[in-house]
Design an enzyme around this catalytic site. Structure first.
Site, short mmCIF file in Angstrom:
data_model
loop_
_atom_site.label_atom_id
_atom_site.label_comp_id
_atom_site.label_asym_id
_atom_site.label_seq_id
_atom_site.Cartn_x
_atom_site.Cartn_y
_atom_site.Cartn_z
N ALA A 233 -8.14 -5.26 2.69
CA ALA A 233 -9.09 -5.01 1.64
C ALA A 233 -9.90 -6.59 1.57
O ALA A 233 -11.25 -6.59 1.24
CB ALA A 233 -8.54 -4.69 0.35
N THR A 234 -9.06 -7.64 1.55
CA THR A 234 -9.59 -8.93 1.73
C THR A 234 -10.84 -9.18 2.50
O THR A 234 -11.87 -9.48 2.22
CB THR A 234 -8.86 -9.88 1.36
N ASN B 73 -6.60 -3.96 -10.95
CA ASN B 73 -5.35 -4.11 -10.37
C ASN B 73 -4.28 -4.44 -11.36
O ASN B 73 -3.20 -4.33 -11.48
CB ASN B 73 -5.02 -5.09 -9.04
N GLN C 98 -6.99 -0.75 -5.05
CA GLN C 98 -6.33 -0.25 -6.03
C GLN C 98 -6.38 1.44 -6.26
O GLN C 98 -5.42 2.10 -6.45
CB GLN C 98 -6.19 -0.95 -7.40
N SER D 50 -7.16 -1.15 1.47
CA SER D 50 -5.98 -1.65 2.43
C SER D 50 -5.11 -0.85 2.63
O SER D 50 -4.80 0.10 1.64
CB SER D 50 -5.37 -2.81 1.85
N ALA D 51 -4.28 -0.70 3.62
CA ALA D 51 -3.23 0.38 4.08
C ALA D 51 -2.34 0.00 3.10
O ALA D 51 -1.40 1.01 2.58
CB ALA D 51 -3.00 0.15 5.55
N HIS D 52 -1.74 -1.18 2.88
CA HIS D 52 -0.31 -1.66 2.11
C HIS D 52 -0.37 -0.93 0.78
O HIS D 52 0.94 -1.05 0.15
CB HIS D 52 0.01 -2.91 2.60
N THR E 227 -9.44 -7.24 19.06
CA THR E 227 -8.71 -6.24 19.57
C THR E 227 -8.27 -5.43 18.56
O THR E 227 -7.45 -5.98 17.51
CB THR E 227 -7.75 -6.90 20.52
N CYS F 49 4.11 -19.49 -15.68
CA CYS F 49 3.76 -21.06 -15.74
C CYS F 49 4.64 -21.53 -14.68
O CYS F 49 5.54 -21.37 -14.35
CB CYS F 49 4.50 -21.32 -17.18
#
Ligand code: FES
Lengths: 392, 154
Positions: A67-68, A147, A175, A195-197, A233, A320
């Site tokens: 996704a990024t 998210n 998400q 994204s797949a993950h 590829t 933190c």
């Protein structure tokens, strides 16, 4: 319970991928021989499954590394391609960094970016999108769901506004994909990143939906794969895994979403009835079925996570490190007080979570909070004054 | 959304789970309430002092696991200690007694050091002349004191 961060690969997804890591190792571009042909057939089958998830057509799916990259390609690619028409982009304050950072970078190229505020539920008012538009606007980018707080945005309304004015509309659906129904036609979406993950597929693979005839400047150049929109590829095993994950998500979405929403509601009911001073962050109604984000007053986030560490993997609204608070910009954008941001917990439920787990976690959290509050100098001060202000 | 408690050692976990000397005194001889403005963590330390020796130390804390463990450890370290030796305790002493802290969490032990300093100052204020002038040389926070504000897709 941190399924917003990532999800495990489903056995059936892994099974689908394995042959393409072992015997069918062909390059999907080398269709002159059998190996290549098998690979390319599998890639095209996956393309169909991904397209189906969004009611798109397979030729509109571009495979990427996640996704990024999809967000980068969509925003930068569309902005640069539309440069002659204008230079203004509208997005919102609680987008993922993949969107915010890309917009930021475009500003250094001379683009102008409006980051819309959200209401206290993290909701983007379509009216505010309308008001932000200028004659120079070329692109609107609003995520489908957040998210951290799980808020689902009114993207169909925003999409309509963009379409009526001939603007491109991009949505980061990392998400939302596989968790709620998304229809690029009904929602007037031109570009959609996923994204797949995040939906039980492998890491390092994703897709960008690109509506037919959408001008898009490639960001990765080379062999001209993916109709020159994204060279490189193809990651055949990854793509096959993504396709399988999309197929499974499509098949199970209704049942699984209902199951998770019920578990999530049960979790909230247990937490809110057994612990005083908890509030829910995010939209009370328009939220992902698997998300719960709570603020537990006078209990520090990381300390709560630790107390639950062998019952559930969770994340907190802020942690933190080295004396510098990594505050959540999402919670801040909702107007959550700085103190309360230290006390936020995010639950991202997923396939492996069960009713027993919910019960265990709620019980553990209640005990942890009681223990932490007994330790806390704030809580005692707050009680003494009958308020929630902090002792300094 | 991130956390860094995964690298805590056994002693830290033990003091986090079973904090020693929690609470305060009705009439303490010294009290300190110190906070880390960056992370919002706070620690309150109360001492009972007899004949220049810390007879008992109690704490309350709002903070991460390391802050709680460091506060707890500090109270055990300083019990029975002469006031002049208290001055020598630094955040390093506390971190070492805890079997070490992850670098990103070293600063949490600074809170404990500051609580001791403040408590001593408070003691002096309450009973001028009972204690020699303080040693103002401060110990730096160490490698954990630099900002680490990376963001990840989570
Ligand atoms: S996180 Fe700030 S003191 Fe521990």
């Amino acid at each position: 319970m941190d399924h917003h961060a990532t999800t495990p690969v489903l056995p059936e997804v892994l099974d689908a991928m394995l042959p393409f890591l072992k015997e069918d190792f062909g390059n999907a571009s080398s269709t002159t021989h059998l190996y290549g042909k098998r690979a390319s057939d599998a890639v095209e089958a996956a393309r169909r499954h991904v397209a189906d998830l969004f009611s798109a057509s397979p030729s509109e799916i571009v495979f990427t590394s996640g996704a990024t990259e999809s967000d980068n390609l969509a925003i930068r690619g569309a902005a640069r391609a539309a440069r002659a028409k204008g230079d203004h982009i509208v997005t919102c304050a609680i987008e993922h960094e993949a969107v915010l950072e890309t917009c930021h970078e475009l500003e250094s190229e001379g683009f102008r970016v409006t980051r819309l505020p959200v209401d206290r539920h993290g909701w983007v008012d379509p009216e505010s999108v309308l008001r932000a538009l200028t004659p120079r606007t070329i692109l609107v980018s609003i995520h489908a769901a957040n998210n951290e707080i799980g808020t689902i945005e009114p993207i169909a309304d925003i999409g309509r506004i963009a379409r009526e004015r001939g603007l491109l509309f991009h949505t980061d659906a990392a998400q939302a994909a596989g968790r709620i129904p998304l229809d690029v036609e009904a929602m007037s979406v031109d570009l959609l990143a996923m994204s797949a993950h995040k939906m039980y597929g492998p890491k390092g693979v994703g897709a960008l939906y690109v509506r037919k005839r959408t001008p898009l400047e490639a960001q990765v150049h080379g062999g001209g794969q993916e109709k020159k929109r994204r060279s490189g590829t193809l990651n055949v095993p990854g793509i096959v895994g993504l396709g399988k994950a999309a197929e499974v998500a499509m098949r199970d979405m209704t049942g699984e979403s209902a199951r998770l929403a019920a578990l999530r509601d049960d979790l909230w009911r247990r937490i809110s009835s057994s612990i005083e001073g908890v509030t829910m962050n995010g939209h009370p109604v328009h939220r992902l079925p698997n998300n719960l984000n709570v603020t537990v007053k006078h209990a520090e986030g990381e300390a709560m996570l630790m107390a639950l560490r062998d019952a559930a993997a969770l994340s907190t609204g802020s942690a933190c490190a080295s004396g510098a608070m990594r505050g959540s910009y999402v919670l801040r954008a909702l107007g959550v007080a700085e103190d309360d941001a230290h006390s936020a917990l995010r639950f991202g439920l997923g396939r492996s979570n069960t009713a027993e787990q919910i019960e265990t976690i709620a019980g553990r959290l209640q005990r942890a909070v009681a223990r932490l509050r007994a330790l806390s100098p704030f809580h005692e001060g707050a009680e003494a004054r009958g308020g929630a202000t902090r002792v300094v | 959304m991130s956390s860094s408690y995964a690298d805590y050692g056994e002693i830290v976990l033990d003091h986090y789970e079973n904090p020693r000397n929690v609470g305060e005194f009705e009439q303490p001889d010294a009290v300190a309430l110190v906070g880390n403005p960056a992370c919002g963590d706070q620690m309150k330390m109360s001492l009972r002092i007899r004949d220049g020796v810390v007879e008992e130390a109690r704490f309350k804390a709002f903070g991460c696991g390391a802050a709680i463990a460091a506060s707890s450890m500090t109270t055990t370290l300083i019990r029975g200690m002469k006031l002049e030796d208290l001055e020598k305790i630094t955040n390093r002493t506390v971190a070492e007694a805890l079997g070490g802290l992850p670098p990103a969490k070293l600063h949490c032990s600074v809170l404990a050091e500051e609580a001791i300093r403040e408590a001593l100052a408070d003691y002096r204020r309450r009973a001028p002349g009972r204690l020699a002038a303080p040693d103002r040389s401060r110990v730096p926070m160490g490698p954990g004191s630099t900002d680490q504000t990376g963001a990840e897709r989570k």
